[in-house]
Design an enzyme around this catalytic site. Sequence first.
Site, mmCIF file in Angstrom:
data_model
loop_
_atom_site.group_PDB
_atom_site.id
_atom_site.type_symbol
_atom_site.label_atom_id
_atom_site.label_comp_id
_atom_site.label_asym_id
_atom_site.label_seq_id
_atom_site.Cartn_x
_atom_site.Cartn_y
_atom_site.Cartn_z
ATOM 1 N N SER A 40 25.809 -12.864 58.567
ATOM 2 C CA SER A 40 25.464 -13.022 57.143
ATOM 3 C C SER A 40 24.000 -12.660 56.971
ATOM 4 O O SER A 40 23.253 -12.583 57.936
ATOM 5 C CB SER A 40 25.673 -14.476 56.714
ATOM 6 O OG SER A 40 24.822 -15.324 57.444
ATOM 7 N N ASP A 41 23.577 -12.439 55.731
ATOM 8 C CA ASP A 41 22.151 -12.247 55.505
ATOM 9 C C ASP A 41 21.486 -13.631 55.504
ATOM 10 O O ASP A 41 22.150 -14.668 55.472
ATOM 11 C CB ASP A 41 21.886 -11.466 54.209
ATOM 12 C CG ASP A 41 20.522 -10.777 54.239
ATOM 13 O OD1 ASP A 41 19.685 -11.155 55.083
ATOM 14 O OD2 ASP A 41 20.280 -9.870 53.423
ATOM 15 N N TRP A 42 20.164 -13.627 55.494
ATOM 16 C CA TRP A 42 19.355 -14.842 55.654
ATOM 17 C C TRP A 42 19.794 -15.946 54.660
ATOM 18 O O TRP A 42 19.667 -15.776 53.456
ATOM 19 C CB TRP A 42 17.881 -14.502 55.433
ATOM 20 C CG TRP A 42 16.943 -15.628 55.688
ATOM 21 C CD1 TRP A 42 16.681 -16.679 54.843
ATOM 22 C CD2 TRP A 42 16.150 -15.847 56.853
ATOM 23 N NE1 TRP A 42 15.782 -17.519 55.416
ATOM 24 C CE2 TRP A 42 15.421 -17.038 56.649
ATOM 25 C CE3 TRP A 42 15.978 -15.150 58.051
ATOM 26 C CZ2 TRP A 42 14.536 -17.548 57.593
ATOM 27 C CZ3 TRP A 42 15.088 -15.657 58.988
ATOM 28 C CH2 TRP A 42 14.382 -16.842 58.758
ATOM 29 N N ALA A 73 22.499 -16.806 53.509
ATOM 30 C CA ALA A 73 23.388 -16.338 52.429
ATOM 31 C C ALA A 73 24.563 -17.277 52.189
ATOM 32 O O ALA A 73 25.172 -17.254 51.114
ATOM 33 C CB ALA A 73 23.907 -14.938 52.751
#
Length: 721
Positions: free
Chosen positions: A270-272, A274
């Site tokens: 996942s992104d930071w 997210a």
Amino acid sequence: MQNALELRINELLSQMTLGEKVGQLVQISAPRDEAGKERLKSRIRNGNVGSVILAFSATAGNDAQQDTQVEVYNELQRVAVEESRMGIPVLFGRDVIHGHRTVMPIPLASAGSFNPELVEKCYAAVACEAANDGVQWAFSPMVDVCHDPRWGRIIEGPGEDPYLASAMSRAIIRGFQGEDYSEKDRLAACVKHYLGYGASEGGRDYHRTELSDSTIYNLILPPFRAAVDAGVATVMSSFNDINGQPVTSSKKYLTDILRGYLNFRGFVVSDWAALANLRRQGVAETEAQCAAMALKAGVDMDMVDDYYSNHLQALVRSGEVPEALVDNAVRNVLRVKLSKGLFEDPYIHKNGYDRAAHLRMAYELAAESMILLKNDDHTLPLAKHTKIALAGPFKQERRALLGSWVLDGKEEETPHFREALENALQGSEGAVICNGEDITEDAAEKVFAKGDVIVLAFGESHLVSGERHSLADIELTEHQISLARRAHNTGKPVIGVIFCGRPLALQAVEPYLDAILCAWHCGSATAPVAADILLGNLVPNGKAPVTFVKTTGHIPLYYNATPSALANNGYYDQNPEDCYLDIPASPMYPFGYGLSYTDFTCSPIRCEQSTLTLEELKAGEKFTLTVDLQNTGLYDGRETLQLYIRDKVASVMRPMRELKAFQKVSLAAGERRELSFTVGYEQLGFYREDGEYVVEPGGFDIYIGAHCLTRNQIAIQIKPC
Ligand code: BGC
């Protein structure tokens, strides 16, 4: 039958507790201090950590970050391997976006090199530097096609075209991963941000997107497809939603399309933080719901939220999440760790590298990335005896030239423009006249008076591009415009060198400048390359990877648009007067555009066989299109010939131009060369709403020239049978 890799994965999996499995899906940020390090060690010892991101805050591109600490990482790794029950190594990742200690041009600029071989070579050097400092996994390439230069993150991507984006995607991945990313000086790559992040409405970061399936398949997905085909190890999911569904919770995108349709075999991170965003985005109420939604959608690893570590075990025990889903995610992570060779040698070795060679590569790539946008009356290049009056806010800037998303490049190692010009003039009669400090316009005028020509170091700071750094206005500041006007009023030749992270809107300043060099934020070698271009030691050859609009109000303006209902009203250059009342709609500089010091002429296109049947195309036959390219100027130079198609009548509207091939060649002054392009089944089709690729019979126009508005065209025909 399972191969050896899958057997090994299953064998490991069969010995793991649920807690240890979940641990593999957890990414933690790097420790800030001694206490943090001890806490992290204890988590690793307990089998609760799969990966460490070597950063401790989001927007790492613009915040100061800790230098890499190889001893600390090796110590953490020793705990994982020797003290945890399963002995599974952790994977260390970092944002290695466009360089490490040696900083390459921002990715948007290097896309304009139209030179994927050189980009690959440069990213191999970057991988080697980063690997020496403990990085095993790079969160790059970022391949978000973008039609809105207000978006700060346009700097990180390949621009507005899916074909060029795909070429850059492959090049960066090959550069990082090589043939086999288990080699010590290679990195596992992470293509991002999957999917649609570059279409955030209004260029507002993290914002909503509204994307049709057709746009997804034809415009947004191609560079990700290229990445998967190139064997990219990992994919990062994006923050944005698509049509109301956050990608982090979208099974359609993360599983059905990414795994089912594209056949991706690595893992998705996942992104930071997210997962936490799912609550903000209003599709989940609790942390546990976020964790369940993300895992079910296809997020294998949770970047820094700790929602998987806090909730997945309970979710499995309650039956809310099937353990088989956790197992699959763990398989995906282990597959990458095994392929990275971490089980054979998990430690970081400082083998060293040839820094000077890397700096030469940075110079080479910057030299191919900068774009000469204007050069009236051969203002450039300057003679070596020229007295240059230098002014403008970026004349002595170092950090800005590196660009956004630089974690390891050093400002103090970066020459500024004034010293680079002085260096380039050494031993000649030329000189740089410059008042050191940031001076008033009146003082600048006194400097102007002393020069034969005026060079203005203009542009924008690295702090107005990158993550969470979008702009509502992409024009130069009033101060810069006024300085240009006063320079122009002297009657001397005025050259604007624009250091920027996005294609700035230059209409207001353009009339005051006789020559304009878009120097971008080209990393470590920005200033020497810009100076060498001005003084004729280099002949510029970069091309615009994105449209340059005239004013901010032009946005969105991109070359690969479909025709408008009325006589192409509003499309790019056709009847531009009919679109807006206040300003022509044509771009300031079109996609693919860039001047040289020499001149190139391209002959009309020849095509021996201009009709093929669909069956013949499917069987692999191709149209061959040939031109003669001649360097008719006085300098040796490099030209990028671009081939565009237009599908004239189709079941759905197709873009007015689509880039389908390019060739960059070096020609000595006076040299002429025949160049052939082939166009076949892969170039002439498009994706339907359901993702199926089709080629429809009918007429096509083929264009070959120096930019997307070339009129050098020929018609070809595909017959139904
Ligand atoms: C960015 C990613 C980056 C990640 C880790 C996020 O905020 O969107 O591109 O890789 O942080 O730093």
